[in-house]
Motif scaffolding. Structure first.
Motif, PDB file in Angstrom:
ATOM      1  N   ARG A  26       0.851  -1.204   0.000  1.00 51.30           N
ATOM      2  CA  ARG A  26       0.000   0.000   0.000  1.00 51.30           C
ATOM      3  C   ARG A  26       0.880   1.245   0.000  1.00 51.30           C
ATOM      4  N   VAL A  27       0.526   2.162  -0.861  1.00 50.29           N
ATOM      5  CA  VAL A  27       1.290   3.397  -0.980  1.00 50.29           C
ATOM      6  C   VAL A  27       0.307   4.550  -1.120  1.00 50.29           C
ATOM      7  N   ARG A  28       0.603   5.653  -0.470  1.00 47.98           N
ATOM      8  CA  ARG A  28      -0.202   6.861  -0.689  1.00 47.98           C
ATOM      9  C   ARG A  28       0.689   7.923  -1.330  1.00 47.98           C
ATOM     10  N   ALA A  29       0.182   8.510  -2.388  1.00 46.10           N
ATOM     11  CA  ALA A  29       0.877   9.633  -3.023  1.00 46.10           C
ATOM     12  C   ALA A  29      -0.023  10.850  -2.931  1.00 46.10           C
ATOM     13  N   VAL A  30       0.567  11.964  -2.520  1.00 49.84           N
ATOM     14  CA  VAL A  30      -0.178  13.229  -2.446  1.00 49.84           C
ATOM     15  C   VAL A  30       0.519  14.241  -3.348  1.00 49.84           C
ATOM     16  N   ALA A  31      -0.248  14.776  -4.313  1.00 51.25           N
ATOM     17  CA  ALA A  31       0.329  15.701  -5.286  1.00 51.25           C
ATOM     18  C   ALA A  31      -0.288  17.080  -5.111  1.00 51.25           C
ATOM     19  N   PRO A  32       0.544  18.120  -5.124  1.00 47.47           N
ATOM     20  CA  PRO A  32       0.027  19.475  -4.900  1.00 47.47           C
ATOM     21  C   PRO A  32      -0.675  20.041  -6.135  1.00 47.47           C
ATOM     22  N   GLY A  33      -1.480  21.045  -5.883  1.00 48.84           N
ATOM     23  CA  GLY A  33      -2.051  21.817  -6.976  1.00 48.84           C
ATOM     24  C   GLY A  33      -1.007  22.739  -7.575  1.00 48.84           C
ATOM     25  N   SER A  34      -1.410  23.453  -8.602  1.00 50.10           N
ATOM     26  CA  SER A  34      -0.447  24.323  -9.272  1.00 50.10           C
ATOM     27  C   SER A  34      -1.170  25.424 -10.014  1.00 50.10           C
ATOM     28  N   VAL A  35      -0.438  26.504 -10.222  1.00 44.07           N
ATOM     29  CA  VAL A  35      -0.927  27.611 -11.044  1.00 44.07           C
ATOM     30  C   VAL A  35      -0.292  27.448 -12.418  1.00 44.07           C
ATOM     31  N   GLY A  36      -1.106  27.058 -13.386  1.00 40.13           N
ATOM     32  CA  GLY A  36      -0.597  26.963 -14.753  1.00 40.13           C
ATOM     33  C   GLY A  36      -0.508  28.347 -15.373  1.00 40.13           C
ATOM     34  N   ASN A  37       0.426  28.494 -16.304  1.00 37.47           N
ATOM     35  CA  ASN A  37       0.652  29.747 -17.043  1.00 37.47           C
ATOM     36  C   ASN A  37       1.381  30.798 -16.197  1.00 37.47           C
ATOM     37  N   VAL A  38       0.950  30.956 -14.938  1.00 37.86           N
ATOM     38  CA  VAL A  38       1.487  32.014 -14.074  1.00 37.86           C
ATOM     39  C   VAL A  38       1.455  33.358 -14.822  1.00 37.86           C
ATOM     40  N   GLY A  39       0.345  33.602 -15.485  1.00 40.15           N
ATOM     41  CA  GLY A  39       0.223  34.837 -16.257  1.00 40.15           C
ATOM     42  C   GLY A  39       0.647  34.627 -17.701  1.00 40.15           C
ATOM     43  N   PRO A  40       1.810  35.168 -18.082  1.00 41.77           N
ATOM     44  CA  PRO A  40       2.174  35.131 -19.504  1.00 41.77           C
ATOM     45  C   PRO A  40       2.645  33.776 -20.016  1.00 41.77           C
ATOM     46  N   ASP A  43       0.906  27.584 -21.199  1.00 43.90           N
ATOM     47  CA  ASP A  43       1.351  26.235 -21.554  1.00 43.90           C
ATOM     48  C   ASP A  43       2.818  25.948 -21.235  1.00 43.90           C
ATOM     49  N   VAL A  44       3.586  26.957 -20.830  1.00 44.56           N
ATOM     50  CA  VAL A  44       5.020  26.717 -20.658  1.00 44.56           C
ATOM     51  C   VAL A  44       5.535  26.950 -19.239  1.00 44.56           C
ATOM     52  N   LEU A  45       4.727  27.579 -18.376  1.00 43.80           N
ATOM     53  CA  LEU A  45       5.207  27.885 -17.031  1.00 43.80           C
ATOM     54  C   LEU A  45       4.164  27.433 -16.014  1.00 43.80           C
ATOM     55  N   GLY A  46       4.621  26.808 -14.936  1.00 42.88           N
ATOM     56  CA  GLY A  46       3.710  26.393 -13.879  1.00 42.88           C
ATOM     57  C   GLY A  46       4.399  26.474 -12.531  1.00 42.88           C
ATOM     58  N   LEU A  47       3.596  26.768 -11.507  1.00 42.49           N
ATOM     59  CA  LEU A  47       4.131  26.903 -10.151  1.00 42.49           C
ATOM     60  C   LEU A  47       3.319  26.012  -9.221  1.00 42.49           C
ATOM     61  N   ALA A  48       3.985  25.086  -8.546  1.00 42.73           N
ATOM     62  CA  ALA A  48       3.301  24.236  -7.565  1.00 42.73           C
ATOM     63  C   ALA A  48       2.986  25.055  -6.325  1.00 42.73           C
ATOM     64  N   VAL A  49       1.806  24.828  -5.746  1.00 39.20           N
ATOM     65  CA  VAL A  49       1.415  25.581  -4.561  1.00 39.20           C
ATOM     66  C   VAL A  49       1.075  24.636  -3.418  1.00 39.20           C
ATOM     67  N   ALA A  50       1.443  25.069  -2.217  1.00 39.44           N
ATOM     68  CA  ALA A  50       1.261  24.247  -1.020  1.00 39.44           C
ATOM     69  C   ALA A  50      -0.215  24.201  -0.626  1.00 39.44           C
ATOM     70  N   GLY A  51      -0.503  23.341   0.326  1.00 43.82           N
ATOM     71  CA  GLY A  51      -1.869  23.261   0.832  1.00 43.82           C
ATOM     72  C   GLY A  51      -2.610  22.103   0.214  1.00 43.82           C
ATOM     73  N   ALA A  52      -3.794  22.363  -0.275  1.00 43.11           N
ATOM     74  CA  ALA A  52      -4.645  21.305  -0.811  1.00 43.11           C
ATOM     75  C   ALA A  52      -3.936  20.519  -1.907  1.00 43.11           C
ATOM     76  N   GLY A  53      -4.209  19.227  -1.942  1.00 43.66           N
ATOM     77  CA  GLY A  53      -3.666  18.378  -2.994  1.00 43.66           C
ATOM     78  C   GLY A  53      -4.585  17.200  -3.225  1.00 43.66           C
ATOM     79  N   ASP A  54      -4.272  16.424  -4.242  1.00 44.91           N
ATOM     80  CA  ASP A  54      -5.023  15.201  -4.487  1.00 44.91           C
ATOM     81  C   ASP A  54      -4.198  14.017  -4.000  1.00 44.91           C
TER      82      ASP A  54
END
Lengths: 339, 339
Positions: A26-40, A43-54
């Motif tokens: 048994r293994v649990r993996a928790v992956a963070p959410g992220s802000v895609g694009n980060v503005g400009p 499709d090429v830039l993304g920032l992972a953000v802490a807190g809620a995840g799947d």
């Protein structure tokens, strides 16, 4: 130096020393959410953000193939062939040459559905990372990215700007999909410690496919070049920890103008964010979540309140959270057998 | 932190303490050449390079207006209204409210004409900086950029990616022309000390206007986004001093494919550069000069030899120089009166 190419550690971060393979049931993996694009950085830039995840708990089962014990949300498909976590996990089995292995997946959604917070990517990353860990980690990060991309393509669109930060953590630049060329950019301590990421989720639905359909097929050369300069300025500001440069570098002339009309209240929320001291604000991924960057938690809280109030003034209910960059990416936890 | 916005020092670098205004009767300004675009950064990125530059000696004369004592090259216009140095100097007088001042300019061209090494920009910068110094430095760097842009627009096209590095030195990102927003990016010591910039000038003429006419008016969205990612990767590599990331980041999908067919031998020279160990190679500005980046002077010399040989194999004579980033920009020297 801090920047690395796709030559990343061969397996994602684990919170404990992995037990011997025979015990990895048994293994649990928790992956963070992220802000895609980060503005400009469409499709090429993304920032992972802490807190809620799947989160995905994976365990072996005798029968081959993927069983979805819990899809994680009533609105998500229970068919493994249509669920991001299961598609990614199955792709891991295939790429690892473990087609005879059976897995049961239990998904817990911490991120909103179709929210623009990288939820489908986090589900894919958690599914892929859990499956990989259960197999003893045969796939490296590049292969995991490819497995997750197959899932994201099936459910949301062929892009890595949420997948890559969710897997690797931090700020990630996607330079190419064929071949996959991804660069994790180093964030200095000042940015990592002080950057507040404000996420405001209005009670709106905007499917990723709709958000993508609004994008222009081509852009005037001047716009393309200006956008490139903004992405470069944003990356330089974050990598060098330059707050003055960061202010004003979140400027998107391609996606935001196309999508803002689909998102009532966004324009007002963005204006409110900037008036409240945000360094920049735009649409997170393809929306509907709006994000803003601020220096320091207190500034982030002020910005969040201003954005929620602006949505409310347009009759749009919203929920906000103030978080920070996640520098770790997906976490793996080895669990004791269920019984 | 190292990155600064347009809030730069109010006057360019001087090699000695300026004398009292009444004695400022002769000034020499020397402005370096530059690599415009630096590959993917079409119109938005430029790197000043050491070595050859354009020099302008300015002295007051009784009659108002600009006199061009020497245009610097037989092929350059002797009409001040059509010469980059004189246009920029006149614009400085106008912006400084010194329309009653008369200047005599003597231009010495160290950079090739229509070479793609930022020659017209360097002439404009030297003319503007000399005039400004002669007036006692009334204009700040932003106003000098604007004055030089007027000159560059008249002779070569409305872009700052050569002007800005020639004035400020180093690596400069042009984020906007209206208003002028320019960011000088910090180069760490490893890049500043080790980066070899190879410039190979084939015996070809390609006027800037022709080079610009070849550019597409619009680009597919995917190309625009990929280009933005490359510019960001290149900037991140240079700012973070990451040689591994730098290798492969000089990739231009907009200008180079459009201009390469106009430049016989370029494709072969680029291939030879990469085979000889260059980290990247593309067209400098709108050409015809080809540039390559290498780590260390010795590697640069090998790359230069390989490129010259490749041009020669196509029957194109060329001259090469191996240089380094110029971190200073325009230099001002206060001269004793001529007699």
């Amino acid at each position: 130096m801090g920047i690395v190419l796709t030559s990343m550690p061969s397996s994602p971060h684990t919170t404990q020393r992995p037990p011997a393979p025979r015990d990895r049931v048994r293994v649990r993996a928790v992956a963070p959410g992220s802000v895609g694009n980060v503005g400009p950085g469409l499709d090429v830039l993304g920032l992972a953000v802490a807190g809620a995840g799947d989160a995905v708990v994976a365990e072996r089962r005798p029968r081959t193939g993927i069983e979805l014990v819990d899809a994680g949300h009533p609105d998500l498909p229970t068919d493994p062939a249509r669920h991001a976590s299961a598609i990614a996990a199955l792709e891991v089995l295939r790429r690892a040459g473990a087609g005879d292995v059976g897995l049961a997946l239990t998904v817990a959604k911490g991120l909103p559905l179709a929210g623009g917070q990288g939820g489908s990517a986090a589900s894919a990353v958690a599914g892929a990372a859990a499956a990989n860990a259960l197999l003893g980690g045969p796939l490296d990060a590049g292969a995991l990215l490819a497995a997750c991309l197959a899932a994201e393509e099936a459910v949301a669109g062929r892009h890595l700007d949420n997948i890559a930060p969710s897997l690797l953590g931090g700020l990630v630049l996607v330079r190419s999909l064929d071949p996959i060329t991804v660069t994790r950019l180093p964030l200095p301590a000042t940015i990592a410690d002080e950057l507040a990421v404000v996420l405001v989720h209005p009670a709106q639905r905007l499917r990723t496919a709709e958000g993508r359909a609004a994008l222009p097929a081509s852009v005037p050369r001047e716009v393309a070049l200006a956008q490139a300069a903004q992405v470069a300025a944003l990356v330089a500001a974050l990598v060098a920890g330059d707050w003055a440069l960061l202010a004003g570098a979140v400027e998107d002339r391609i996606a935001e103008p196309a999508r803002a009309p689909l998102l009532p209240g966004f324009v007002e929320a963005k204006a409110a964010a900037l008036a409240a001291g945000a360094l920049g604000s735009s649409i997170s991924g393809s929306g509907p979540t709006a994000f803003a960057l601020a220096r320091g938690r207190a500034a982030g809280e002020r910005v969040a309140a201003a954005m929620v109030a602006a949505y409310a003034a347009r009759g749009v209910a919203s929920t906000a959270r103030v978080t920070a960059p996640d520098l770790v990416g997906v976490r793996i936890e080895h669990l004791a057998p269920a019984d």
